[in-house]
Design a protein around this motif. Structure first.
Motif, short mmCIF file in Angstrom:
data_model
loop_
_atom_site.label_atom_id
_atom_site.label_comp_id
_atom_site.label_asym_id
_atom_site.label_seq_id
_atom_site.Cartn_x
_atom_site.Cartn_y
_atom_site.Cartn_z
N CYS A 52 0.84 -1.21 0.00
CA CYS A 52 0.00 0.00 0.00
C CYS A 52 0.87 1.26 0.00
N TRP A 53 1.91 1.23 0.81
CA TRP A 53 2.81 2.39 0.91
C TRP A 53 3.46 2.68 -0.44
N ILE A 54 3.89 1.62 -1.13
CA ILE A 54 4.52 1.79 -2.44
C ILE A 54 3.55 2.44 -3.42
N MET A 55 2.32 1.93 -3.47
CA MET A 55 1.34 2.46 -4.41
C MET A 55 1.03 3.93 -4.15
N ASP A 56 1.06 4.31 -2.88
CA ASP A 56 0.82 5.72 -2.54
C ASP A 56 1.99 6.61 -2.94
N LYS A 57 3.20 6.05 -2.94
CA LYS A 57 4.40 6.86 -3.23
C LYS A 57 4.71 6.96 -4.72
N LEU A 58 4.25 5.98 -5.50
CA LEU A 58 4.56 6.01 -6.93
C LEU A 58 3.91 7.21 -7.61
N PRO A 59 4.66 7.92 -8.47
CA PRO A 59 4.07 9.08 -9.17
C PRO A 59 2.94 8.68 -10.11
N GLU A 60 3.07 7.50 -10.74
CA GLU A 60 2.02 6.99 -11.62
C GLU A 60 1.81 5.51 -11.31
N SER A 61 0.85 5.23 -10.46
CA SER A 61 0.60 3.85 -10.05
C SER A 61 -0.26 3.14 -11.09
N ASP A 62 0.08 1.89 -11.32
CA ASP A 62 -0.68 1.07 -12.27
C ASP A 62 -1.79 0.35 -11.50
N TRP A 63 -2.88 1.06 -11.26
CA TRP A 63 -3.97 0.52 -10.43
C TRP A 63 -4.65 -0.68 -11.10
N LYS A 64 -4.74 -0.63 -12.42
CA LYS A 64 -5.38 -1.73 -13.14
C LYS A 64 -4.61 -3.03 -12.94
N ASN A 65 -3.29 -2.93 -13.02
CA ASN A 65 -2.45 -4.11 -12.82
C ASN A 65 -2.57 -4.63 -11.38
N GLU A 66 -2.69 -3.71 -10.44
CA GLU A 66 -2.84 -4.11 -9.04
C GLU A 66 -4.15 -4.86 -8.81
N LEU A 67 -5.21 -4.40 -9.47
CA LEU A 67 -6.49 -5.10 -9.35
C LEU A 67 -6.38 -6.52 -9.91
N LEU A 68 -5.63 -6.67 -11.01
CA LEU A 68 -5.42 -8.00 -11.58
C LEU A 68 -4.63 -8.88 -10.61
N PHE A 69 -3.59 -8.27 -10.00
CA PHE A 69 -2.79 -8.99 -9.01
C PHE A 69 -3.66 -9.44 -7.83
N CYS A 70 -4.49 -8.52 -7.38
CA CYS A 70 -5.38 -8.82 -6.25
C CYS A 70 -6.35 -9.95 -6.62
N GLY A 71 -6.87 -9.90 -7.85
CA GLY A 71 -7.78 -10.95 -8.31
C GLY A 71 -7.12 -12.31 -8.34
N LYS A 72 -5.84 -12.35 -8.78
CA LYS A 72 -5.11 -13.62 -8.82
C LYS A 72 -4.90 -14.17 -7.41
N CYS A 73 -4.59 -13.26 -6.48
CA CYS A 73 -4.40 -13.70 -5.08
C CYS A 73 -5.70 -14.28 -4.51
N LEU A 74 -6.82 -13.65 -4.85
CA LEU A 74 -8.11 -14.15 -4.36
C LEU A 74 -8.51 -15.44 -5.05
N ASP A 75 -8.04 -15.64 -6.28
CA ASP A 75 -8.29 -16.92 -6.94
C ASP A 75 -7.57 -18.06 -6.21
N LEU A 76 -6.38 -17.73 -5.69
CA LEU A 76 -5.62 -18.74 -4.94
C LEU A 76 -6.23 -19.00 -3.57
N ASP A 77 -6.72 -17.95 -2.94
CA ASP A 77 -7.36 -18.09 -1.62
C ASP A 77 -8.41 -17.00 -1.49
N GLU A 78 -9.66 -17.36 -1.83
CA GLU A 78 -10.72 -16.35 -1.85
C GLU A 78 -11.11 -15.87 -0.46
N ARG A 79 -10.58 -16.51 0.59
CA ARG A 79 -10.93 -16.11 1.95
C ARG A 79 -9.79 -15.36 2.65
N ASN A 80 -8.80 -14.93 1.89
CA ASN A 80 -7.67 -14.18 2.47
C ASN A 80 -8.12 -12.75 2.78
N PHE A 81 -8.44 -12.49 4.04
CA PHE A 81 -9.01 -11.19 4.39
C PHE A 81 -8.01 -10.05 4.21
#
Length: 549
Positions: A112-141
């Motif tokens: 989270c800290w990195i995404m806040d500090k980046l001048p141009e954050s790739d939010w779309k890619n982060e959502l894809l990353f988050c989706g992949k993590c939830l595919d691996l464990d959909e209950r990871n709070f």
């Protein structure tokens, strides 16, 4: 013997592991010393980053090391291109760490800290990353929390996220995190304007249908039951915040339905348009309490008229039996759609026929009956709780406490049903009910005679501090082994402790010394009575008290 593979013994294996752990500890301490020394010397070079990276890959939960890396990044005067590359490396590091421990608080926080500090954050890619993590464990709070962070940053519409949660739920009804996420989204999207329900009535009905479908699909999973509990948990509210008040010429007692603080706006007691100076306190010295007591600076003469002002509300008291009372009926306001609750109840009856040993079905059925009509279904509720104790023995104490709460609610409701201001009850009989906990004890504050014999209240003695007006208290046959937590009772005169398991003389002496108004105490049937020296000492020490042994 030749040609056979030697099988190491457990002791040998443990010795090898111990040596390996010792080596790792030495390396870890050496690395930590390097990182700390460089931080102290303000040397934020490649060695610091490399050493800390190796440490985090082995254990990503070392928050201090992540903090040092952040300090190092901020302290280095990199050009924009170098800074962007470094932050990309940090993202990759967190990804590698999360592969090792997907539930690392520190790694997710650093991301989270990195995404806040980046001048141009790739939010779309982060959502894809988050989706992949939830595919691996959909209950990871942790990942669900990160998704909420991303949604807030990217302003994704709530409707899209609701659809996302629906997809995850249909994929796996056991996804507790998705149910919880759904509750947060719906609370924003579809608020109930009346405040009676967590969401508007139409959506509420749709969600109840959805969750019931999930429950029948997998009745052994708890996720859907908890979501349904949230949907149905807006059932009752008190019609008046102040429940009762009693004023004598020396003090005032006021009782609220809920925990209340009066520090910022103390109640005013007004007699004949003149405020009576008073000092307010609670028995437990807490800032928030349901029971507040005021001692008058001077003893008051007879009153002609008494009112209490709390904030902008005024409550008029009436004279009864040498005291003045404010009285409001304990009325419960039903906010539920009875027809809807009945449908839910019928569904649970059908489910329990199919799954008679399903604890979640039985427990939720009890919850619905309590909301529908806890008086009408009182016997059925107790019957089902008895069944639950047999079905789920590991949580039997939890069900016994729920049973005690149901009994208390029922008994208090019965007592107050026909009560009037000129005929207030000063006696309550809660004996032989096998209760394990005292619940809503503030409602017992004005009773003078409280019978709690024949229960099992050893863990609830501290709750009896609210018995402000009690003169006679029966705790006989309660399996009491200690009375250390029995607090000072300001007006107590008679305490019945017979037929328990008391053995400690010091606790009895402390109890008597703390309650100066005691004139009688019954200790018969306790092991302590078998010790002639203790009995003789108690009788000799407290000659003015009738001690039954």
């Amino acid at each position: 013997m030749h040609g056979r593979v030697k099988v190491r013994t457990t002791a040998e294996q443990e010795a090898i592991k111990k040596i390996e752990r010792a080596k790792k500890v030495v390396l870890y301490k050496a690395a930590l010393n390097i990182v700390f020394q460089k931080r102290n010397d303000k040397i934020f070079d490649d060695e610091l980053f490399m050493t800390s990276e190796q440490m985090l890959l082995q254990n990503p939960d070392i928050a201090t090391v992540w903090n040092i890396r952040r300090e190092a990044i901020i302290s280095n005067d990199w050009k924009d291109e170098e800074f962007t590359k470094k932050m990309a490396d940090e993202l990759y590091l967190t990804e590698r760490c999360l592969r090792e421990n997907p539930k690392s608080y520190s790694a997710w926080h650093h991301r989270c800290w990195i995404m806040d500090k980046l001048p141009e954050s790739d939010w779309k890619n982060e959502l894809l990353f988050c989706g992949k993590c939830l595919d691996l464990d959909e209950r990871n709070f942790h990942c669900w929390d990160y998704r909420r962070y991303l949604v807030e940053k990217t302003c994704i519409p709530d409707a899209e996220e609701l659809e996302f949660s629906t997809t995850k739920i249909y994929k796996n009804f056991s996804n507790y995190s998705s149910w919880h996420y759904r509750s947060k989204i719906l609370s924003k999207m579809c608020p109930d304007k009346s405040g009676d329900l967590p969401i508007d009535s139409e959506t509420h009905k749709e969600e109840l249908d959805l969750v019931m479908n999930a429950i029948f699909t997998d009745p052994n999973d708890s996720s859907a039951f908890f979501y349904q509990r949230w949907l149905l948990d807006y059932s009752k509210s008190q019609s008046n915040k102040l429940w009762r008040a009693k004023i004598t010429n020396k003090k005032a007692i006021i009782i609220f339905h809920d925990d209340t603080s009066i520090d910022d706006n103390k109640p005013l007691i007004i007699s004949n348009d003149i405020e009576i100076p008073a000092t307010w306190y609670t028995n437990n010295n807490k800032k928030y309490s349901k029971l507040w007591i005021a001692k008058f600076e001077n003893e008051q003469n007879e009153f002609d008229k008494l009112i209490i002002k709390i904030n902008n509300d005024t409550f008029e008291l009436e004279p009864t039996n040498n005291s003045w009372y404010y009285y409001s009926k304990y009325s419960l306001v039903d906010k539920h759609n009875k027809e809807q609750l009945k449908e839910q109840m019928d569904s649970y009856q059908e489910l329990t026929k199919m799954e008679p040993n399903n604890k979640w079905a039985v427990l939720t059925g009890i919850f619905i009956m309590k909301n529908y009509d806890f008086i009408e279904y009182h016997d059925k509720i107790l019957e089902d709780l008895s069944a639950l104790i047999k079905i789920d023995k590991l949580r039997s104490n939890y069900y016994l406490d729920i049973r005690s709460k149901c009994i208390m609610d029922y008994k208090l409701h019965t007592i107050w049903q026909d009560e009037k201001i000129d005929k207030l009850n000063d006696t309550i009989d809660l004996s032989n009910l096998n209760m394990t906990i005292i619940y809503n004890e503030h409602y017992l504050s004005l009773f003078e005679d409280v019978n709690l014999s024949g229960n099992d209240l050893g863990n609830s003695l501290h709750r009896l501090e609210t018995l402000e007006e009690c003169k006679k208290l029966s705790l006989s046959n309660n399996n009491l082994k200690s009375i250390k937590k029995l607090q000072k009772l300001n007006n107590i005169e008679v305490i019945l402790l017979n037929d328990n398991q008391l053995t400690n003389q010091d606790e009895l002496i402390t109890l008597i010394n703390n309650n100066k108004n005691i004139i009688k105490i019954d200790l018969r049937g306790n092991p302590i009575c078998n010790d002639d020296k203790i009995v003789e000492n108690l009788i000799e020490s407290f000659r003015n008290i009738e001690i039954l042994v």
